[in-house]
Design an enzyme around this catalytic site. Structure first.
Site, PDB file in Angstrom:
ATOM      1  N   ASN A 196      14.190  -3.994  14.891  1.00  0.00           N
ATOM      2  CA  ASN A 196      15.434  -3.296  14.525  1.00  0.00           C
ATOM      3  C   ASN A 196      15.136  -1.979  13.805  1.00  0.00           C
ATOM      4  O   ASN A 196      16.048  -1.307  13.342  1.00  0.00           O
ATOM      5  CB  ASN A 196      16.340  -4.195  13.667  1.00  0.00           C
ATOM      6  CG  ASN A 196      15.706  -4.528  12.330  1.00  0.00           C
ATOM      7  OD1 ASN A 196      14.622  -4.038  12.007  1.00  0.00           O
ATOM      8  ND2 ASN A 196      16.379  -5.347  11.544  1.00  0.00           N
ATOM      9  N   ARG A 221       3.126  -8.498 -13.835  1.00  0.00           N
ATOM     10  CA  ARG A 221       4.293  -8.814 -13.012  1.00  0.00           C
ATOM     11  C   ARG A 221       4.702 -10.264 -13.295  1.00  0.00           C
ATOM     12  O   ARG A 221       3.850 -11.162 -13.251  1.00  0.00           O
ATOM     13  CB  ARG A 221       3.874  -8.671 -11.555  1.00  0.00           C
ATOM     14  CG  ARG A 221       4.987  -8.768 -10.574  1.00  0.00           C
ATOM     15  CD  ARG A 221       4.436  -8.722  -9.169  1.00  0.00           C
ATOM     16  NE  ARG A 221       4.072  -7.380  -8.757  1.00  0.00           N
ATOM     17  CZ  ARG A 221       3.607  -7.083  -7.556  1.00  0.00           C
ATOM     18  NH1 ARG A 221       3.438  -8.047  -6.657  1.00  0.00           N
ATOM     19  NH2 ARG A 221       3.302  -5.856  -7.239  1.00  0.00           N
ATOM     20  N   ILE A 243      -2.123  -0.334 -13.180  1.00  0.00           N
ATOM     21  CA  ILE A 243      -2.511  -1.753 -13.080  1.00  0.00           C
ATOM     22  C   ILE A 243      -1.486  -2.583 -13.842  1.00  0.00           C
ATOM     23  O   ILE A 243      -1.162  -2.283 -14.989  1.00  0.00           O
ATOM     24  CB  ILE A 243      -3.917  -1.977 -13.682  1.00  0.00           C
ATOM     25  CG1 ILE A 243      -4.964  -1.270 -12.826  1.00  0.00           C
ATOM     26  CG2 ILE A 243      -4.214  -3.464 -13.818  1.00  0.00           C
ATOM     27  CD1 ILE A 243      -6.383  -1.441 -13.334  1.00  0.00           C
ATOM     28  N   SER A 291       2.270 -16.441   9.253  1.00  0.00           N
ATOM     29  CA  SER A 291       2.503 -17.172   8.017  1.00  0.00           C
ATOM     30  C   SER A 291       1.838 -16.376   6.886  1.00  0.00           C
ATOM     31  O   SER A 291       1.499 -15.197   7.065  1.00  0.00           O
ATOM     32  CB  SER A 291       1.943 -18.595   8.156  1.00  0.00           C
ATOM     33  OG  SER A 291       2.174 -19.345   6.988  1.00  0.00           O
ATOM     34  N   LYS A 339       8.143 -18.956   4.593  1.00  0.00           N
ATOM     35  CA  LYS A 339       6.927 -18.891   5.412  1.00  0.00           C
ATOM     36  C   LYS A 339       6.324 -20.285   5.590  1.00  0.00           C
ATOM     37  O   LYS A 339       5.803 -20.619   6.652  1.00  0.00           O
ATOM     38  CB  LYS A 339       5.902 -17.943   4.771  1.00  0.00           C
ATOM     39  CG  LYS A 339       6.249 -16.469   4.945  1.00  0.00           C
ATOM     40  CD  LYS A 339       6.133 -16.036   6.416  1.00  0.00           C
ATOM     41  CE  LYS A 339       6.469 -14.589   6.636  1.00  0.00           C
ATOM     42  NZ  LYS A 339       6.411 -14.173   8.048  1.00  0.00           N
ATOM     43  N   ASP A 345      18.135  -7.029  16.189  1.00  0.00           N
ATOM     44  CA  ASP A 345      17.717  -7.955  15.137  1.00  0.00           C
ATOM     45  C   ASP A 345      17.071  -9.175  15.756  1.00  0.00           C
ATOM     46  O   ASP A 345      17.531  -9.663  16.792  1.00  0.00           O
ATOM     47  CB  ASP A 345      18.940  -8.424  14.342  1.00  0.00           C
ATOM     48  CG  ASP A 345      19.416  -7.356  13.382  1.00  0.00           C
ATOM     49  OD1 ASP A 345      18.570  -6.586  12.896  1.00  0.00           O
ATOM     50  OD2 ASP A 345      20.637  -7.297  13.130  1.00  0.00           O
ATOM     51  N   ILE A 346      16.095  -9.672  15.069  1.00  0.00           N
ATOM     52  CA  ILE A 346      15.422 -10.878  15.516  1.00  0.00           C
ATOM     53  C   ILE A 346      16.392 -12.070  15.510  1.00  0.00           C
ATOM     54  O   ILE A 346      16.240 -13.012  16.285  1.00  0.00           O
ATOM     55  CB  ILE A 346      14.184 -11.127  14.613  1.00  0.00           C
ATOM     56  CG1 ILE A 346      13.371 -12.311  15.087  1.00  0.00           C
ATOM     57  CG2 ILE A 346      14.546 -11.307  13.161  1.00  0.00           C
ATOM     58  CD1 ILE A 346      12.693 -12.050  16.357  1.00  0.00           C
ATOM     59  N   TYR A 388      10.489 -16.312  -0.354  1.00  0.00           N
ATOM     60  CA  TYR A 388       9.658 -15.821   0.758  1.00  0.00           C
ATOM     61  C   TYR A 388       8.585 -16.849   1.117  1.00  0.00           C
ATOM     62  O   TYR A 388       8.395 -17.187   2.295  1.00  0.00           O
ATOM     63  CB  TYR A 388       9.014 -14.484   0.352  1.00  0.00           C
ATOM     64  CG  TYR A 388       7.997 -13.961   1.331  1.00  0.00           C
ATOM     65  CD1 TYR A 388       8.395 -13.214   2.434  1.00  0.00           C
ATOM     66  CD2 TYR A 388       6.630 -14.201   1.158  1.00  0.00           C
ATOM     67  CE1 TYR A 388       7.471 -12.722   3.345  1.00  0.00           C
ATOM     68  CE2 TYR A 388       5.695 -13.712   2.052  1.00  0.00           C
ATOM     69  CZ  TYR A 388       6.116 -12.978   3.143  1.00  0.00           C
ATOM     70  OH  TYR A 388       5.190 -12.498   4.043  1.00  0.00           O
ATOM     71  N   ALA A 396       8.190 -10.270  13.060  1.00  0.00           N
ATOM     72  CA  ALA A 396       9.385  -9.737  12.394  1.00  0.00           C
ATOM     73  C   ALA A 396       9.679 -10.579  11.154  1.00  0.00           C
ATOM     74  O   ALA A 396       9.678 -11.805  11.216  1.00  0.00           O
ATOM     75  CB  ALA A 396      10.573  -9.779  13.356  1.00  0.00           C
TER      76      ALA A 396
HETATM   77  C1  UD1 Z   1       0.893 -10.335  -1.329  1.00  0.00           C
HETATM   78  C2  UD1 Z   1       1.846  -9.952  -0.238  1.00  0.00           C
HETATM   79  C3  UD1 Z   1       2.917 -10.960  -0.112  1.00  0.00           C
HETATM   80  C4  UD1 Z   1       2.323 -12.332   0.100  1.00  0.00           C
HETATM   81  C5  UD1 Z   1       1.304 -12.633  -0.985  1.00  0.00           C
HETATM   82  C6  UD1 Z   1       0.574 -13.893  -0.604  1.00  0.00           C
HETATM   83  C7  UD1 Z   1       1.855  -7.566  -0.077  1.00  0.00           C
HETATM   84  C8  UD1 Z   1       2.616  -6.325  -0.384  1.00  0.00           C
HETATM   85  N1  UD1 Z   1       2.420  -8.681  -0.534  1.00  0.00           N
HETATM   86  O1  UD1 Z   1       1.530 -10.320  -2.589  1.00  0.00           O
HETATM   87  O2  UD1 Z   1       3.714 -10.650   1.026  1.00  0.00           O
HETATM   88  O3  UD1 Z   1       3.318 -13.277   0.005  1.00  0.00           O
HETATM   89  O4  UD1 Z   1       0.356 -11.604  -1.046  1.00  0.00           O
HETATM   90  O5  UD1 Z   1      -0.191 -14.364  -1.656  1.00  0.00           O
HETATM   91  O6  UD1 Z   1       0.827  -7.553   0.560  1.00  0.00           O
HETATM   92  N2  UD1 Z   1      -0.435  -4.509  -8.659  1.00  0.00           N
HETATM   93  C9  UD1 Z   1      -0.761  -3.605  -9.663  1.00  0.00           C
HETATM   94  N3  UD1 Z   1      -0.191  -2.361  -9.613  1.00  0.00           N
HETATM   95  C10 UD1 Z   1       0.658  -1.974  -8.609  1.00  0.00           C
HETATM   96  C11 UD1 Z   1       0.966  -2.896  -7.577  1.00  0.00           C
HETATM   97  C12 UD1 Z   1       0.410  -4.164  -7.648  1.00  0.00           C
HETATM   98  O7  UD1 Z   1      -1.519  -3.917 -10.573  1.00  0.00           O
HETATM   99  O8  UD1 Z   1       1.110  -0.811  -8.639  1.00  0.00           O
HETATM  100  C13 UD1 Z   1      -1.019  -5.862  -8.732  1.00  0.00           C
HETATM  101  C14 UD1 Z   1       0.038  -6.959  -8.705  1.00  0.00           C
HETATM  102  O9  UD1 Z   1       0.533  -7.247 -10.011  1.00  0.00           O
HETATM  103  C15 UD1 Z   1      -0.778  -8.118  -8.150  1.00  0.00           C
HETATM  104  C16 UD1 Z   1      -1.778  -7.431  -7.202  1.00  0.00           C
HETATM  105  O10 UD1 Z   1      -1.806  -6.065  -7.586  1.00  0.00           O
HETATM  106  O11 UD1 Z   1      -1.483  -8.777  -9.156  1.00  0.00           O
HETATM  107  C17 UD1 Z   1      -1.401  -7.530  -5.726  1.00  0.00           C
HETATM  108  O12 UD1 Z   1      -0.044  -7.117  -5.582  1.00  0.00           O
HETATM  109  P1  UD1 Z   1       0.626  -6.887  -4.142  1.00  0.00           P
HETATM  110  O13 UD1 Z   1      -0.155  -5.934  -3.358  1.00  0.00           O
HETATM  111  O14 UD1 Z   1       2.057  -6.587  -4.378  1.00  0.00           O
HETATM  112  O15 UD1 Z   1       0.461  -8.279  -3.391  1.00  0.00           O
HETATM  113  P2  UD1 Z   1       0.716  -9.800  -3.834  1.00  0.00           P
HETATM  114  O16 UD1 Z   1       1.607  -9.907  -5.000  1.00  0.00           O
HETATM  115  O17 UD1 Z   1      -0.628 -10.457  -3.916  1.00  0.00           O
END
Ligand code: UD1
Length: 327
Positions: free
Chosen positions: A39, A269, A203, A120, A149, A58-59, A145, A79
């Site tokens: 989409n 986070r 970070i 997945s 999955k 759309d899927i 999410y 998708a």
């Molecule tokens: C990722 C996947 C998600 C999946 C999960 C499976 C992505 C975008 N998301 O989430 O779809 O469900 O793996 O385990 O690939 N971080 C920073 N600074 C930033 C951004 C991120 O420090 O500006 C840190 C985050 O706090 C986290 C790590 O980097 O600890 C990875 O973050 P992110 O890339 O969003 O992926 P996941 O949360 O691991």
């Protein structure tokens, strides 16, 4: 695995204009009749080769899906609404896209007697209770999410048993590579953007959390293998087996871009997974999966804008490891 091993098939890639889907479409197109259902909410038409049949829709739209899937041999189902945080904000809406629509895909596949390779996620494990995490570990997803999955992953496997449908679920760890962008993209694209702009590299938390970063070309490789394996009705971890801390990642990206950006720490986070790393022995043993792109080379190629070899070249791990570039 060689993409040429999938030849003269009619295949559908849902989400084929997106980050992972479009790389898969590129690998499949030379030897197959490729259809894309997208989409274009986050995907881009510009990523698609000319000789692909595009169904825009759309899927979750049964008519569009039916049209796109008519007569296909294989459906690669990519998708999805990929943002974990959006799934927390809008669980029903993400469930519609990630699960309700996935069931439509499985049902459509039954009609066509098509194989389904389903995207997945490592999100099915939540906070893993073992490292590296194997496919038999406990699945306790921490977000809508992840729950969606996991349900897709289980449905796919049960459809193999119940209806004799050929299905494979691929549990991706942290995917990265060209075309990953936008507000819901991963930490690598965020850090790269910050480093290039000379802005602080942010970070979240102490930076000691770890992830298993897997290059999109290796994810394509796994999809091609999943399309032909006899070992259907199974889920496979797709990562590299190597964990990297976010701090180390920030340093690597800073060095690769020759950036003067400071590295700063923000609040962690909420609900962040501390450590995530794949046990990929099942995919290696059963699919012949062998990750070929190490993180440093993957980042280097992103910085230089060079292409890593498509899945049907004979390039070896060694030739990539020696820092060769490919164009
Ligand atoms: C990722 C996947 C998600 C999946 C999960 C499976 C992505 C975008 N998301 O989430 O779809 O469900 O793996 O385990 O690939 N971080 C920073 N600074 C930033 C951004 C991120 O420090 O500006 C840190 C985050 O706090 C986290 C790590 O980097 O600890 C990875 O973050 P992110 O890339 O969003 O992926 P996941 O949360 O691991």
């Amino acid at each position: 695995m060689d993409s040429a091993a999938i030849r003269d098939r009619t295949v559908l890639v849902t989400g084929g204009a997106g980050f992972i889907g479009s790389h898969l479409v590129e690998a499949l197109t030379p030897h197959n009749d490729v259809r894309v259902l997208d989409n274009f909410s986050s995907g881009d038409r510009a990523y698609l080769p000319e000789d692909v049949t595009v169904v825009e829709g759309d899927i979750g739209d049964p008519i569009a899906l039916q049209q796109a899937a008519r007569g296909v041999d294989i459906i690669f189902h990519h998708a999805a609404m990929v943002s974990v945080s959006r799934s927390v904000d809008a669980p029903r809406q993400s469930n519609e896209t990630n699960l309700d629509a996935s069931l439509l895909v499985l049902e459509q596949a039954r009609q066509e007697d098509a194989r389904v390779v389903a995207a997945s996620s490592a999100a099915v494990y939540g906070h893993p209770d073992e490292l590296p995490v194997s496919e038999s570990a406990a699945t306790e997803p921490t977000s809508p999410y992840g729950i969606q999955k996991l349900a897709l992953d289980q449905y796919a496997r049960r459809y193999a048993e119940l209806y004799d449908l050929e299905t494979v679920a691929l549990r991706y760890f942290n995917a990265y590579g060209p075309r990953q962008q936008g507000p819901y993209s991963g930490v690598i694209s965020t850090f790269l953007e910050q480093a290039r702009a000379g802005e602080p590299i942010t970070i979240e938390g102490d930076g000691q959390q770890t992830r298993d970063f897997v290059h999109v070309s290796d994810i394509v490789q796994a999809n091609l293998q999943a399309a032909t394996t006899d070992a259907v009705g199974e889920a496979y971890n797709i990562g590299t087996g190597t964990r990297t801390s976010i701090e180390e990642l920030a340093e690597t990206i800073k060095a690769a871009t020759d950036s003067s950006s400071p590295i700063v720490h923000h609040d962690p986070r909420p609900g962040d997974i501390r450590h995530s790393g794949a046990d990929i022995s099942k995919a290696k043993r059963t699919l012949g999966f062998e990750p070929r792109v190490g993180l440093e080379n993957g980042i280097q190629s992103l910085v230089e804008g060079t292409r890593l070899p498509p899945a049907d070249t004979d390039a070896t791990v060694e030739s990539i490891g020696e820092g060769s570039t490919f164009s």
